[in-house]
Design a protein around this motif. Sequence first.
Motif, mmCIF file in Angstrom:
data_model
loop_
_atom_site.group_PDB
_atom_site.id
_atom_site.type_symbol
_atom_site.label_atom_id
_atom_site.label_comp_id
_atom_site.label_asym_id
_atom_site.label_seq_id
_atom_site.Cartn_x
_atom_site.Cartn_y
_atom_site.Cartn_z
ATOM 1 N N TRP A 22 7.656 -14.960 19.056
ATOM 2 C CA TRP A 22 6.339 -15.264 18.485
ATOM 3 C C TRP A 22 5.295 -14.287 19.004
ATOM 4 C CZ3 TRP A 22 1.596 -17.660 20.223
ATOM 5 C CH2 TRP A 22 0.783 -18.147 19.176
ATOM 6 N N SER A 59 -5.570 -12.533 20.119
ATOM 7 C CA SER A 59 -5.070 -13.250 18.935
ATOM 8 C C SER A 59 -4.372 -14.535 19.345
ATOM 9 C CB SER A 59 -4.075 -12.380 18.166
ATOM 10 O OG SER A 59 -4.732 -11.323 17.539
ATOM 11 N N SER A 92 -8.586 -8.890 10.385
ATOM 12 C CA SER A 92 -8.001 -10.157 10.840
ATOM 13 C C SER A 92 -8.628 -10.550 12.168
ATOM 14 C CB SER A 92 -6.494 -10.007 11.030
ATOM 15 O OG SER A 92 -5.871 -9.697 9.821
ATOM 16 N N TYR A 93 -9.081 -11.795 12.277
ATOM 17 C CA TYR A 93 -9.632 -12.260 13.548
ATOM 18 C C TYR A 93 -8.530 -12.566 14.547
ATOM 19 C CZ TYR A 93 -14.069 -12.526 11.200
ATOM 20 O OH TYR A 93 -15.207 -12.197 10.522
ATOM 21 N N SER A 94 -7.363 -12.868 14.018
ATOM 22 C CA SER A 94 -6.218 -13.142 14.881
ATOM 23 C C SER A 94 -4.973 -12.643 14.157
ATOM 24 C CB SER A 94 -6.125 -14.649 15.137
ATOM 25 O OG SER A 94 -4.910 -14.948 15.762
ATOM 26 N N HIS A 95 -3.987 -12.190 14.921
ATOM 27 C CA HIS A 95 -2.770 -11.666 14.288
ATOM 28 C C HIS A 95 -1.611 -12.640 14.432
ATOM 29 C CE1 HIS A 95 -4.538 -7.752 13.449
ATOM 30 N NE2 HIS A 95 -5.107 -7.832 14.629
ATOM 31 N N VAL A 96 -1.905 -13.903 14.681
ATOM 32 C CA VAL A 96 -0.809 -14.871 14.784
ATOM 33 C C VAL A 96 -0.121 -14.994 13.424
ATOM 34 C CG1 VAL A 96 -1.720 -16.249 16.687
ATOM 35 C CG2 VAL A 96 -2.409 -16.788 14.355
ATOM 36 N N PRO A 97 1.207 -15.242 13.429
ATOM 37 C CA PRO A 97 1.912 -15.329 12.133
ATOM 38 C C PRO A 97 1.409 -16.493 11.293
ATOM 39 C CG PRO A 97 3.471 -15.151 13.949
ATOM 40 C CD PRO A 97 2.119 -15.365 14.553
ATOM 41 N N ARG A 126 -2.054 0.475 9.464
ATOM 42 C CA ARG A 126 -2.488 0.379 8.066
ATOM 43 C C ARG A 126 -3.916 0.911 7.942
ATOM 44 N NH1 ARG A 126 -4.167 -3.967 5.103
ATOM 45 N NH2 ARG A 126 -4.188 -5.252 6.954
ATOM 46 N N ASP A 130 -1.279 -3.682 11.531
ATOM 47 C CA ASP A 130 -2.636 -3.722 10.992
ATOM 48 C C ASP A 130 -3.405 -2.460 11.406
ATOM 49 O OD1 ASP A 130 -4.388 -5.505 9.481
ATOM 50 O OD2 ASP A 130 -5.659 -5.404 11.266
ATOM 51 N N PHE A 178 -5.580 -15.341 10.274
ATOM 52 C CA PHE A 178 -4.271 -14.979 10.821
ATOM 53 C C PHE A 178 -3.771 -13.674 10.206
ATOM 54 C CE2 PHE A 178 -3.272 -17.823 7.335
ATOM 55 C CZ PHE A 178 -4.014 -18.973 7.608
ATOM 56 N N ALA A 179 -2.580 -13.268 10.616
ATOM 57 C CA ALA A 179 -2.101 -11.925 10.276
ATOM 58 C C ALA A 179 -2.047 -11.702 8.767
ATOM 59 C CB ALA A 179 -0.710 -11.723 10.869
ATOM 60 N N TYR A 180 -2.360 -10.468 8.368
ATOM 61 C CA TYR A 180 -2.279 -10.131 6.938
ATOM 62 C C TYR A 180 -0.821 -10.040 6.521
ATOM 63 C CZ TYR A 180 -2.037 -7.293 2.745
ATOM 64 O OH TYR A 180 -1.742 -6.837 1.497
ATOM 65 N N HIS A 237 9.082 -9.922 9.851
ATOM 66 C CA HIS A 237 8.953 -10.570 8.535
ATOM 67 C C HIS A 237 9.900 -9.939 7.517
ATOM 68 C CE1 HIS A 237 5.341 -12.353 10.130
ATOM 69 N NE2 HIS A 237 4.887 -11.161 10.413
ATOM 70 N N ARG A 297 -7.087 -17.005 20.211
ATOM 71 C CA ARG A 297 -7.829 -17.492 19.042
ATOM 72 C C ARG A 297 -6.958 -18.305 18.096
ATOM 73 N NH1 ARG A 297 -10.651 -11.674 17.939
ATOM 74 N NH2 ARG A 297 -12.323 -11.871 19.472
ATOM 75 N N ASN A 333 2.305 -7.409 14.452
ATOM 76 C CA ASN A 333 1.299 -7.586 13.393
ATOM 77 C C ASN A 333 0.039 -6.779 13.717
ATOM 78 O OD1 ASN A 333 2.824 -9.358 11.889
ATOM 79 N ND2 ASN A 333 1.938 -11.192 12.790
ATOM 80 N N ILE A 340 3.154 -11.254 17.057
ATOM 81 C CA ILE A 340 1.699 -11.022 17.077
ATOM 82 C C ILE A 340 1.415 -9.556 17.400
ATOM 83 C CG2 ILE A 340 -0.487 -11.607 18.209
ATOM 84 C CD1 ILE A 340 0.650 -14.352 18.835
#
Lengths: 186, 208
Positions: free
Chosen positions: A79, A62, B203-208, A93, A90, B145-147, A159, A65, A86, A83
């Motif tokens: 940061w 991530s 998500s292709y990426s989980h960046v915020p 979930r 995910d 990016f992240a959900y 968050h 990308r 997250n 990631i």
Amino acid sequence: MSETCVGAAASDEALMAAFRDGRQAALSLLFDRYASRIQAAILRLTSDGALARDITQTTFLSLVRGRARYADGCRFRPWVYAIAMNALRDHMRRRKREVLVADGGALLEGESHVDRIRDLGLEARLRAALVQLPLEQRQAVVLHHVEGFAFAEIAEIAHCSRSAAKVRAHRGYRRLRELLEVGEEA
Amino acid sequence: MSEDMDAMRRVLMVEAARSSPVARPWRRDALALLVVHGAMVVAALAVALWVLDHPPTLRPAWGSASTVLLATATLAGLISAVSLGRLARQFRTTSFAVGALAVSAHLAVFWGPSAPLLHDADCALAELAIAAIPATITVLTLRRFAYRFPRAVSGGMAAALTGLLVLDLTCPANGLLHAVLFHALPAALVLVAAVAARARGVSYSHVP
């Protein structure tokens, strides 16, 4: 293109900015600094080695990308943990299974979490108790107590507001104490 | 453990060499979405005006206010869907507040009694058709990016309000019930569908 040095002495932020701007050598250094730490944090949260490896890989993929979304001035450590969290959220979930068991196996029929905790040594008991917490509380406890993040940083990673992060950690610590006390009394 | 790490490092290096970042700086994402939404409004108005021979409806001055509010809420929703940190939170608050005000103003424009007719359903179909492309592209963008639920709501709301904006300018009907059933309800459907699609998407990426 960033002119930042990408040597071993460079800060995380300088390395990430350099990687974002096209210097791939910086990624290897960031990986060396954070991969095992993130894997260990996820392992504490899930007690699942394979999952910890997957989430660590997903975290760095991530990062690769989505590197263009790294903003100058953003602190790298919260940061990259954001990631990872997250990615874990995910995954959870999708799996829709919040309760993971310490050894990764399912509880036997009729066996309660307390029964399981009673049979283990202190460290294993703590781990087993930790995985009984809801994910949000588990996250707050591990990030605060083990990883040493401040509540403001946990809020950024998870968050939520700073006070919500504090409340989650407080509830997590309280629940952990209860679980361990029950294990000792038995 | 170290073998795992080495394998992981190799995968990353290959990915880094192969891929350009799929997530662009948020301003470019916002601009791209704005172009899509704007193009859809212009195309829908052109179809209404020249193909369906459906001139823009003249409204009282506060009717124009609802159009401005809808456009503002759409813009704020787009920015909050793709921007970062504090800016995203500020725009989100703005977009939700202005969005609620805009929908209220839109309903107020249509204030009055009406008996909904079957052909009124054209408005609902128009709303769904106009919002479909912006909603799809917004969902695809958000998958980079992240959900985050609030982010998905902002993006879905922006797409839904795009359709409402066109109806605000072109619908000749009157009546609050018409506006609720054939404008606001389909817009709410678009919003729910966009959020559900994003929540289920990978998500292709989980960046915020």
